[in-house]
Design a protein around this motif. Structure first.
Motif, mmCIF file in Angstrom:
data_model
loop_
_atom_site.group_PDB
_atom_site.id
_atom_site.type_symbol
_atom_site.label_atom_id
_atom_site.label_comp_id
_atom_site.label_asym_id
_atom_site.label_seq_id
_atom_site.Cartn_x
_atom_site.Cartn_y
_atom_site.Cartn_z
ATOM 1 N N UNK A 127 -7.658 4.581 8.197
ATOM 2 C CA UNK A 127 -8.207 5.847 8.149
ATOM 3 C C UNK A 127 -7.142 6.957 8.069
ATOM 4 N N UNK A 128 -6.154 6.790 8.700
ATOM 5 C CA UNK A 128 -5.249 7.953 8.784
ATOM 6 C C UNK A 128 -4.836 8.313 7.244
ATOM 7 N N UNK A 129 -4.689 7.270 6.172
ATOM 8 C CA UNK A 129 -4.185 7.609 4.801
ATOM 9 C C UNK A 129 -5.481 7.137 3.898
ATOM 10 N N UNK A 130 -6.279 7.860 4.027
ATOM 11 C CA UNK A 130 -7.705 7.309 3.482
ATOM 12 C C UNK A 130 -7.718 7.573 2.007
ATOM 13 N N UNK A 131 -8.183 6.304 1.219
ATOM 14 C CA UNK A 131 -8.546 6.358 -0.141
ATOM 15 C C UNK A 131 -10.169 6.613 -0.301
ATOM 16 N N UNK A 132 -10.686 6.842 -1.350
ATOM 17 C CA UNK A 132 -11.987 7.140 -1.552
ATOM 18 C C UNK A 132 -12.746 6.006 -0.826
ATOM 19 N N UNK A 165 -8.659 10.519 -3.899
ATOM 20 C CA UNK A 165 -8.425 10.208 -4.999
ATOM 21 C C UNK A 165 -7.108 10.114 -5.515
ATOM 22 N N UNK A 166 -6.212 10.558 -5.016
ATOM 23 C CA UNK A 166 -4.856 10.351 -5.362
ATOM 24 C C UNK A 166 -4.502 9.054 -4.941
ATOM 25 N N UNK A 167 -4.867 8.458 -3.657
ATOM 26 C CA UNK A 167 -4.495 7.130 -3.463
ATOM 27 C C UNK A 167 -5.127 6.132 -4.275
ATOM 28 N N UNK A 168 -6.616 6.263 -4.402
ATOM 29 C CA UNK A 168 -7.291 5.260 -5.266
ATOM 30 C C UNK A 168 -6.783 5.338 -6.669
#
Lengths: 582, 312
Positions: free
Chosen positions: B258-263, B100-103
């Motif tokens: 995939x190592x820093x996944x967004x939603x 969620x944070x990245x998205x």
């Protein structure tokens, strides 16, 4: 004979969360057949609302209450929408202010007339068309047989208003409500339309309610006049009596504040109870407003205009082929001396605003030269080289509602020019100057932290003037500075401009379509017609002894109160102000 | 005169409606709830590293022994993992918080960037007109005539070729933001250009020109504040759109690694396991995305109506 329209105790109320507003309150009116009743008042007086109420055009949340409403002796039931629909158009016609929006642009005027006639009179297409041609002829449209197939945009403003009148008359209504029918038109067209309305009224025996803010129009055509103020009827009676010997103080003030064209007064008379925004007398030698300005009194013109010409492209062509141009300003030349006020008058389309825009540099001239204080504005290409001119040459605009940035506080609006031109050292001096300028235009210090929307039209115009003064100008271009204002406010603003002009020795180019105002304000007047300069003479000479036939025509067409109104000195308290000086 | 009269009637109408923006906000429960949900999600996203029960990126902390556990409230669930774990044993709830944070970060930065670009282009185009206007608006037309995702993929492809180490989080975020902004600035530019042309004709702008102010100052100080409300509406609605575009790109495998996944990445990886019965890995991130976009959209819709003078 029963009255055509009998109104008793009419109120129009708007109910709101924060209270109730009565746009019209307890109004009694009568109208006889063949009579023109003028309904006059300033904006917000409720005069248009009366017309709309009688037509049943007040929408919720507005509510109409009346003790009795009778049309030709029959009670008028405003709640019965079906019955009102039958009355509207057929028995009661309406003429609106703007002829552009009251006709459907997608249909020919013939179609619109025929449809109305067929709908209301139930006659066949052919008869209806014949009637339409006859109507167009009777409102003075030349060659009605051919013009019936034209679309609204193919008519000029005045002709379009004639079509609207024809439409209103299509079913021979008994009552016509005309809401500011000539306000959007030029004086020459206005005179024709008013004459037409009067002739038709007398010929057909219909009753007309003429809603207007213009006392000249009232004097010209009405039989009786009703004066409204804040939703109430103030005074009512035969036009000659009300205008000649007004009984109520409000009416007296209203009449007195109409500028006179017959002679020059020192000041514009104010309605009682309204104070002048008289600026303080200041010594230019020591005051900030006088500092840093080259102001050697001489006969050398400060503004010189030569051979000024400007075209507008109506249709773009390819490499000039098929291009259509319209010459808005054609070879105009004039000059304004230091401290002199020169008026530019003319009807709409005469190019007066275009000249103003070119003089201040908002619009480029196609040919000709404009010199201001030795700088050739037309030859200067770089904005930076124009800065000294920009500072000394300021403009007052027509519409006080769009001339102030709604997102800035008044303080910021007035401070901006001072800050930009570095006319003060430090923020404290700037804030002091802002308050001083506001005081000069008659506004208190509390005005500084408010936003423009909190002020009335007249107050906003004063803020505009304060902003223009903030650059310490030596020349002001005023483009119709009061035509958006009520006449009582108009007097205030014009007096303020006149006082400032005299105190600061400002040169002024004063643009107006209102000849009486021009007579009071200007030293010399230039008359424009279709972009060309007809006549340029001193104000007295021009008004008393016009040389050009067009000038005489304009002067003759101007609706006037002169014959009816008493000398303004009689209508004023403290008549010392009205000393004649021209 | 007629104008003044119409204005005073308008005042009366406003008096009646009493429709301040705050009033309208509080009297629409749907909007209050949506705003509360959106705010809550933004807060959890910002505070994710602090409130997430596990660190899904810490390879040392995750154990394959915990893999494919169902949510805690189901049979066989583990109380440590509220929404279950994925095939690697990562906590789905923590992954969602970080996703969620990245998205949101990609969405917000993309909106800010496209807003800055679009507003600038719109102001310049609308104020100066002529040749500059023609060039900028034709460019906008070209961009609008391609599907959003296509352009995003194109930009994405080019940037990945140009920029080194696309696996690094910062680069991936940058690439995503640029791919989205390239599409979205056009809407701002068009809206702002129209409003600017209207404001430019008003007398207060003419007065500013007569003061001698340079165009840059006139645009910043006089025009910009008067055209901001449609921009704010657009920004809110576009935030939802940007989050969706990001999710789509990540789902297509060209977004966050995939190592820093967004939603979107979570949905993408979870999707592969949907048919093997571990539905929670895809359903919960998807639900989060739906709720986030929906609530932002509701707020945006309301804002559009509340700020539109014609609807008041």
């Amino acid at each position: 004979m029963a009255s055509l329209l009998e109104i008793r105790g009419l109120s129009v109320l708007f109910e709101g969360k924060r209270g109730r507003v009565a746009a019209v309150e307890d109004l009694d009116l009568d109208l006889e057949p063949g009579e023109i009743l003028g309904l006059v008042g300033e904006s917000g007086a409720g005069k248009s609302t009366v017309g709309n109420a009688v037509m049943g055009l007040i929408d919720p949340p507005g509510r109409v209450e009346a003790r009795s409403l009778r049309f030709k002796g029959e009670p008028l039931d405003l709640a019965d929408e079906a019955a009102m629909m039958r009355l509207r158009g057929r028995r009661i016609g309406m003429i609106f202010q703007d002829p552009l929006t009251s006709l459907d642009p997608l249909f020919t005027v013939g179609d619109q007339l025929v449809e109305t006639i067929r709908l209301h009179l139930g006659i066949d297409e052919k008869a209806a068309r014949a009637r339409a041609v006859e109507l167009l002829g009777s409102v003075g449209i030349p060659d009605p047989e051919a013009r019936i197939a034209s679309y609204p945009h193919q008519f000029s403003g005045g002709m379009r208003q004639r079509v609207v009148i024809a439409l209103a008359l299509a079913c021979e209504p008994d009552l016509v409500i005309a809401d500011e029918p000539t306000t959007a038109l030029d004086v020459s067209v206005q005179a024709q339309i008013l004459e037409l309305i009067r002739d038709l009224t007398k010929a057909r025996g219909m009753g007309v309610i003429l809603v207007t803010h213009d006392m000249g129009v009232i004097a010209e055509v009405t039989d009786r006049v009703a004066v409204m103020y804040r939703g109430r009827l103030v005074e009512e009676g035969p036009t000659a009596r009300v205008l000649g010997r007004p009984r109520e103080p409000y009416t007296k003030g209203l009449i007195a504040s109409v500028p006179r064209a017959d002679r020059r007064l020192h000041r514009f008379p104010q309605p009682p109870g309204q104070a002048d925004a008289a600026p303080k007398a200041i010594d230019l030698g020591s005051h900030w407003l006088g500092a840093g300005t080259r102001r050697e009194r001489s006969d050398v013109p400060v503004l010189e205009v030569e051979g000024l010409t400007r075209d507008f492209v109506l249709r773009r062509g390819i490499l000039g082929i098929g291009e259509k141009r319209f010459r808005a300003v054609d070879d105009v030349a004039f000059a304004v001396r230091e401290g002199e006020v020169v008026g530019l008058v003319g009807e709409s389309g005469s190019g007066k605003s275009t000249i103003a825009q070119m003089v201040v540099g908002l619009l480029r001239a196609d040919a000709g030269r404009i010199r201001f204080a030795g700088t050739d504005i037309t030859a200067t290409r770089r904005e930076r080289d124009l800065l000294p001119v920009r500072r000394e040459l300021q403009m007052i605009f027509q519409d006080p509602y769009s001339s102030l940035n709604p997102r800035l506080r008044v303080r910021e609006i007035v401070a901006e020019p001072i800050r930009f031109h570095r006319l003060a050292s430090g923020e404290r001096e700037i804030q002091g100057l802002v308050l001083e300028l506001l005081a000069q235009v008659g506004l208190g210090p509390e005005a500084a932290r408010r936003y423009p929307h909190e002020f009335s039209g007249g107050q906003r115009q004063r803020i505009s003037i304060a902003r223009a003064l903030a650059t310490r100008p030596r020349f002001l271009v005023c483009d119709e500075p009061t035509s958006a204002l009520d006449v009582s406010i108009q007097a205030q603003i014009l007096n303020l401009l006149k006082d400032l002009q005299e105190t600061l020795g400002l040169g002024m180019l004063f643009i107006s379509h209102d000849l009486p105002v021009v007579r009071q304000m200007c030293d010399r007047v230039a008359v424009l017609k279709q972009g060309r300069l007809c006549e340029l003479a001193s104000t007295e000479e021009l008004f008393e002894n016009p040389q050009h036939p067009y000038t005489s025509e304009l002067l003759a067409l101007m609706p006037r109160l002169d014959g009816l109104a008493p000398a303004p000195a009689g209508a004023l308290d403290g008549s010392s102000e009205a000393n004649v000086y021209g | 005169m007629q104008d003044a009269e119409a204005r005073s009637l308008g005042r009366i109408a406003r008096l009646r409606a009493g429709n301040d923006v705050l009033d309208s906000f509080l009297s629409t429960p749907r909007v209050v709830i949506a705003a509360a949900v959106a705010l809550l999600m933004i807060l959890t996203a910002v505070l994710a590293p602090l409130i997430a029960p596990h660190d899904p990126f810490d390879m040392a902390a995750i154990s394959l022994l915990d893999s494919e556990l169902p949510p805690a409230f189901l049979e066989g669930g583990d109380a440590r993992f509220l929404l279950g774990t994925d095939s690697q044993g990562r906590d789905v709830f923590s992954a969602i918080l970080h996703g969620l944070r990245i998205s949101l970060m990609v969405g917000v930065v993309a909106v800010l960037l496209s807003m800055a670009l679009g507003v600038t282009v719109g102001l310049v185009s609308g104020y100066f007109g002529g040749f500059v206007d023609s060039v900028l608006m034709r460019l906008a037309d070209v961009i609008l005539s391609f599907p959003t995702i296509l352009i995003a993929l194109l930009v994405n492809g080019i940037l990945r070729g140009v920029l080194p180490s696309t696996q690094a989080t910062a680069t991936a975020v940058l690439v995503l933001v640029l791919s989205i902004a390239v599409n979205e600035w056009v809407q701002y530019a068009r809206t702002v250009r129209g409003s600017t042309m209207v404001e430019k004709g008003k007398e207060y702008v003419k007065a500013a020109r007569l003061t001698g102010l340079p165009p840059r100052t006139i645009l910043r100080r006089h025009v910009l504040p008067n055209i901001l409300s449609p921009v704010l509406v657009l920004a809110t609605i576009n935030l939802a759109l940007a989050i969706l575009t990001e999710a789509t790109l990540s789902f297509l495998g060209v977004g966050m690694p995939p190592t820093q996944p967004s939603l979107g990445t979570l949905i993408n990886t979870g999707n592969e396991f949907l048919f093997s019965g571990i539905w929670w890995v895809v359903v919960f991130p998807a639900l989060t995305l739906v709720v986030l976009v929906l609530s932002v959209n509701i707020v945006g819709d309301w804002l559009r109506d509340a700020l539109n003078p014609h609807l008041r």
